[in-house]
Write an enzyme that holds these catalytic residues in place. Structure first.
Site, PDB file in Angstrom:
ATOM      1  N   CYS A  94       4.919 -25.756  -1.857  1.00  0.00           N
ATOM      2  CA  CYS A  94       5.092 -25.065  -0.581  1.00  0.00           C
ATOM      3  C   CYS A  94       4.746 -25.950   0.609  1.00  0.00           C
ATOM      4  O   CYS A  94       5.401 -25.887   1.652  1.00  0.00           O
ATOM      5  CB  CYS A  94       4.281 -23.768  -0.572  1.00  0.00           C
ATOM      6  SG  CYS A  94       2.482 -23.970  -0.709  1.00  0.00           S
TER       7      CYS A  94
ATOM      8  N   HIS B 215      -0.869 -20.506   0.663  1.00  0.00           N
ATOM      9  CA  HIS B 215       0.575 -20.701   0.830  1.00  0.00           C
ATOM     10  C   HIS B 215       0.801 -21.312   2.203  1.00  0.00           C
ATOM     11  O   HIS B 215       0.073 -21.022   3.161  1.00  0.00           O
ATOM     12  CB  HIS B 215       1.323 -19.377   0.689  1.00  0.00           C
ATOM     13  CG  HIS B 215       2.807 -19.526   0.778  1.00  0.00           C
ATOM     14  ND1 HIS B 215       3.505 -20.483   0.079  1.00  0.00           N
ATOM     15  CD2 HIS B 215       3.739 -18.836   1.494  1.00  0.00           C
ATOM     16  CE1 HIS B 215       4.792 -20.381   0.350  1.00  0.00           C
ATOM     17  NE2 HIS B 215       4.959 -19.390   1.211  1.00  0.00           N
TER      18      HIS B 215
ATOM     19  N   ASP C 226       9.460 -19.348   6.577  1.00  0.00           N
ATOM     20  CA  ASP C 226       8.956 -19.824   5.287  1.00  0.00           C
ATOM     21  C   ASP C 226      10.088 -20.458   4.484  1.00  0.00           C
ATOM     22  O   ASP C 226      10.954 -19.758   3.965  1.00  0.00           O
ATOM     23  CB  ASP C 226       8.354 -18.643   4.519  1.00  0.00           C
ATOM     24  CG  ASP C 226       7.607 -19.092   3.262  1.00  0.00           C
ATOM     25  OD1 ASP C 226       7.712 -20.280   2.902  1.00  0.00           O
ATOM     26  OD2 ASP C 226       6.930 -18.253   2.651  1.00  0.00           O
TER      27      ASP C 226
ATOM     28  N   ASP D 150      -2.527  -4.697   1.117  1.00  0.00           N
ATOM     29  CA  ASP D 150      -3.675  -4.175   0.379  1.00  0.00           C
ATOM     30  C   ASP D 150      -3.508  -4.490  -1.100  1.00  0.00           C
ATOM     31  O   ASP D 150      -2.381  -4.666  -1.589  1.00  0.00           O
ATOM     32  CB  ASP D 150      -3.793  -2.659   0.575  1.00  0.00           C
ATOM     33  CG  ASP D 150      -4.360  -2.292   1.939  1.00  0.00           C
ATOM     34  OD1 ASP D 150      -4.727  -3.215   2.691  1.00  0.00           O
ATOM     35  OD2 ASP D 150      -4.415  -1.088   2.247  1.00  0.00           O
TER      36      ASP D 150
ATOM     37  N   GLU E  99     -10.268  -8.025  10.025  1.00  0.00           N
ATOM     38  CA  GLU E  99     -10.177  -7.293   8.765  1.00  0.00           C
ATOM     39  C   GLU E  99     -11.152  -6.125   8.743  1.00  0.00           C
ATOM     40  O   GLU E  99     -12.336  -6.273   9.043  1.00  0.00           O
ATOM     41  CB  GLU E  99     -10.465  -8.230   7.595  1.00  0.00           C
ATOM     42  CG  GLU E  99      -9.931  -7.723   6.263  1.00  0.00           C
ATOM     43  CD  GLU E  99      -8.426  -7.755   6.197  1.00  0.00           C
ATOM     44  OE1 GLU E  99      -7.819  -6.669   6.238  1.00  0.00           O
ATOM     45  OE2 GLU E  99      -7.855  -8.852   6.103  1.00  0.00           O
TER      46      GLU E  99
ATOM     47  N   GLU F 291      -6.873  -2.984  12.778  1.00  0.00           N
ATOM     48  CA  GLU F 291      -6.220  -3.534  11.577  1.00  0.00           C
ATOM     49  C   GLU F 291      -5.698  -2.408  10.695  1.00  0.00           C
ATOM     50  O   GLU F 291      -4.574  -2.464  10.187  1.00  0.00           O
ATOM     51  CB  GLU F 291      -7.211  -4.413  10.811  1.00  0.00           C
ATOM     52  CG  GLU F 291      -6.583  -5.200   9.655  1.00  0.00           C
ATOM     53  CD  GLU F 291      -6.676  -4.444   8.344  1.00  0.00           C
ATOM     54  OE1 GLU F 291      -5.871  -4.715   7.435  1.00  0.00           O
ATOM     55  OE2 GLU F 291      -7.554  -3.554   8.236  1.00  0.00           O
TER      56      GLU F 291
ATOM     57  N   ILE G 280      23.721  16.224  16.942  1.00  0.00           N
ATOM     58  CA  ILE G 280      24.409  17.505  17.072  1.00  0.00           C
ATOM     59  C   ILE G 280      25.314  17.674  15.866  1.00  0.00           C
ATOM     60  O   ILE G 280      26.123  16.792  15.554  1.00  0.00           O
ATOM     61  CB  ILE G 280      25.212  17.574  18.378  1.00  0.00           C
ATOM     62  CG1 ILE G 280      24.257  17.558  19.578  1.00  0.00           C
ATOM     63  CG2 ILE G 280      26.094  18.821  18.407  1.00  0.00           C
ATOM     64  CD1 ILE G 280      24.957  17.471  20.911  1.00  0.00           C
TER      65      ILE G 280
ATOM     66  N   MET H 187      36.058  26.141  14.227  1.00  0.00           N
ATOM     67  CA  MET H 187      35.829  26.323  15.667  1.00  0.00           C
ATOM     68  C   MET H 187      37.189  26.454  16.347  1.00  0.00           C
ATOM     69  O   MET H 187      37.808  25.472  16.744  1.00  0.00           O
ATOM     70  CB  MET H 187      35.039  25.141  16.227  1.00  0.00           C
ATOM     71  CG  MET H 187      33.649  25.011  15.660  1.00  0.00           C
ATOM     72  SD  MET H 187      32.722  23.618  16.350  1.00  0.00           S
ATOM     73  CE  MET H 187      33.718  22.242  15.786  1.00  0.00           C
TER      74      MET H 187
ATOM     75  N   GLU I 297      11.406  17.663  10.696  1.00  0.00           N
ATOM     76  CA  GLU I 297      12.784  17.916  11.067  1.00  0.00           C
ATOM     77  C   GLU I 297      12.912  19.350  11.562  1.00  0.00           C
ATOM     78  O   GLU I 297      12.373  20.282  10.957  1.00  0.00           O
ATOM     79  CB  GLU I 297      13.702  17.674   9.873  1.00  0.00           C
ATOM     80  CG  GLU I 297      15.183  17.713  10.207  1.00  0.00           C
ATOM     81  CD  GLU I 297      16.019  17.251   9.039  1.00  0.00           C
ATOM     82  OE1 GLU I 297      16.206  16.025   8.879  1.00  0.00           O
ATOM     83  OE2 GLU I 297      16.486  18.118   8.274  1.00  0.00           O
TER      84      GLU I 297
END
Length: 658
Positions: free
Chosen positions: A259, A314, A337, A379, A426, A431, A457, A463, A517
């Protein structure tokens, strides 16, 4: 040298003085002209003795510059611009000229656009019917030019991130960080040509060279191309720096790479092309394979069953540029990257992603922001799979990923910790807030949804003129919290030219709390819209919502075209047309009439028609010629106007007995 038959004996590109002025004098090929965009450069024309003299204000000519194998004016890869009498236009390609210091010389000053494509250009002077090739030059990005997208105001930072050929790359662990010296060597002989060759070898150039060369004006595009090319996963990729670049240019792919090597090469090429660039190391770097911002380690009795992983460290690069495709707040450092990990838009590449977007969890910002966010802020959850197949969580951590994010300091060999640029402290409230927002937006993105309030709509079938029907406003809350909104839904008749009639139904100041909604109906009754309906039978429906605290604003609008009743047309013998139309309105139609065109013009008055009753007429046809034709029928009345129908007919020629 100039072509035979021209008045120019030769052209001096003034490579040394231009190199100093454009900060390109470090390139180890002084005979070549290398300049930066948006900044003037000077060339000297030596005229042939006894030839035409240059007279300011009288002599005229045009300069043409071209780049790429298929230069086109439409793509701005071929640009022609005439000699100006006054000052240069710094916002576009322009040229001025004055008599040179020596006899029979002319000093040309050419200024490129600050948005021109980078690359190798030809330079030509056109005068009357004569074209004179003056030479070639290489145009680079310009961090010294305020109009360039890569402009960097600090001279110390320009020296570090553009001109410096040496740097440090950090490896190890957070508690034992070691610096690896690296020679980027962007100004070494042949390196710039190799960098341009990398651009020419990318698949986008192969598939559409003109579009690719035109797109090279954008450092975001160039950085993304480099991310795809500086790896050995696909795209005929390669790895290495200095000697590795030369080996690639001579022999093809170089099968070696870690890397930090990928990142070092990306830094070399970026600096060579004029993009400020730094190498960045992230300790405890997450590789989130399923894009859920979690590193899930699932163990059975013998091994880890998950593809997610955490690397000891990395390395990638940050490149400095304005993000004109995004909001101004995302200008600045962009993470990219070049190490092949995941597929992005069909190739192995990653970025550029705004570092500010990574810190704030704005995962919808281009490019590949969710992946880099996970690298620094995922996490970690550890689970074990029991013999009965059940999976049990045994531990979790919010602090194992993204530590001691490091780069070399400006102007010194000290390590500069830039963790605060990528994430909040952290475990802090900020955070956690950003992580939760990122999780929320990531889920929306995977479902193809956008964050915020959204309004649509929805229409229904059936109709028709004269009917009562309902339409719906659908309000969706894709925010992380509940919202209180003022909501309005209304309809009004309109004409084809946009002229609006009166409102025929509305809600106003309708408070609601959005959770996920909400479906709000609006019933349109004929007794409300009928009196203002025009012959165009159009109703415009509008919905508005405004967040009371956040001031989020949404608007949706649709135009309804009401169905008209059908005219039943029957042709019977003898040649008679039977016409029937059912009145769809809940009221009487007055002054009704049918008109027929196409086989002789015949009209017929009809009695007044009551609600839901049929209007009928029988008309005698008078065809004037045999063959195929179309029978056009129009119905008109006091309430229904310009109702049209048609039927195809074959008129046979009457046989005459002899």
């Amino acid at each position: 040298k100039a072509q035979p038959g021209t008045g120019i004996e030769r052209c001096d590109l003034n490579t040394v003085s231009n190199g100093v002025n454009h900060h390109t004098d470090k390139f180890k090929e002084p005979e070549r002209l290398v300049v930066r965009r948006g900044q003037p450069f000077c060339v000297t024309l030596v005229l042939k003795p006894g030839g035409a003299k240059f007279t300011p204000g009288v002599t005229s000519f045009t300069i043409t510059v071209q780049t790429g194998p298929l230069p086109r004016q439409e793509s701005d890869t071929a640009v022609s611009f005439a000699l100006t009498d006054g000052s240069l236009d710094t916002d576009a390609w322009s040229v001025s000229a004055v008599p040179g210091p020596a006899e029979d010389t002319v000093l040309l000053t050419v200024c490129s656009s600050a948005e021109a494509s980078i690359g190798l250009y030809s330079l030509r002077l056109d005068q009357d019917t004569t074209q004179t090739n003056l030479g070639h030059f290489i145009l680079l990005f310009n961090p010294w030019c305020t109009r360039d997208a890569v402009y960097m105001s600090s001279n110390a930072k320009r020296n570090e991130y553009v001109l410096s050929q040496h740097g440090l790359i950090y490896r190890g662990t957070p508690k034992r960080i070691k610096a690896l010296p690296w020679n980027f060597g962007q100004f070494e002989e042949g390196i710039l040509d190799i960098c341009l060759k990398i651009l020419d070898d990318n698949p986008k150039f192969v598939s559409d060279a003109d579009q690719d060369c035109s797109a090279r004006r954008n450092p975001v595009y160039v950085t993304r191309v480099l991310s795809a090319m500086i790896n050995s996963q696909d795209d005929h990729g390669w790895v290495g720096s200095g000697d590795i670049l030369r080996k690639w240019a001579q022999y093809g792919p170089v099968c070696y790479g870690q890397c930090w090597v990928f990142a070092a090469i990306a830094c070399t090429v970026s600096r060579a092309l004029g993009i400020p660039c730094r190498v960045v190391t992230n300790f405890g770097s997450a590789h989130d394979t399923d894009a859920n911002l979690l590193i899930e380690k699932i163990y059975d009795m013998s091994e880890n069953l998950s593809n997610d992983s955490i690397w000891n460290f990395h390395v990638w690069v940050d490149s400095w540029m304005a993000r004109r495709d995004l909001a101004p707040k995302y200008n600045g450092w962009q993470a990219s990257d070049p190490t092949p990990q995941e597929n992005s838009e069909g190739v192995f590449c990653c970025g550029p992603a705004p570092v500010k977007a990574i810190k704030e969890g704005d995962l919808t910002m281009k490019y590949d922001t969710p992946f880099i966010f996970a690298e620094v802020n995922a996490d970690v959850v550890e689970k074990v799979q029991l013999p009965n197949g059940n999976v049990v969580e045994i531990s979790s951590s919010t602090k194992r990923v993204g530590k001691c994010i490091s780069t070399k300091s400006v102007g010194s060999n000290r390590r500069h910790d830039i963790t605060h640029k990528y994430k909040y402290t952290e475990g802090s409230e900020d955070e956690r807030r950003v992580y939760e927002k990122a999780q929320h937006r990531n889920k929306l993105q995977q479902r193809g949804l956008e964050p915020g309030l959204h309004l649509k709509i929805k229409l229904v079938e059936g109709m028709a003129v004269g009917s009562d029907f309902e339409i719906y406003a659908l309000l969706t809350n894709n925010c992380m919290d509940a919202r209180s909104c003022t909501f309005m839904l209304f309809a009004r008749t309109v004409s084809y030219n946009g002229k609006q009639g009166d409102n025929c139904k509305h809600f106003q100041d309708f408070p609601l709390v959005c959770l996920s909604e909400l479906r709000v109906p609006l019933k349109l009754e004929y007794q409300s819209y009928g009196p203002t309906l025009t012959a165009d039978r159009l109703i415009q429906v509008s919905a508005l919502t405004l967040g009371e605290e956040s001031m989020d604003f949404c608007k949706a609008q649709k135009t309804i075209v009401l169905d008209e009743p059908d005219i039943d047309i029957q042709v019977i013998a003898p040649p008679t047309d039977k016409l029937t139309l059912v009145n769809p309105l809940p009221e009487w139609l007055r002054k009704c009439s049918f008109t027929v065109e196409g086989v002789g013009l015949t009209g017929s008055q009809v009695e007044d028609v009551g609600p839901k009753e049929e209007a009928k007429a029988c008309l005698k046809l008078s065809p004037s010629a045999a063959g195929s034709t179309v029978l056009l029928v129009n119905f008109d009345s006091s309430k229904l106007r310009n109702i049209k129908g048609f039927i195809d007919m074959d008129v046979e020629k009457e046989e005459t007995e002899i």
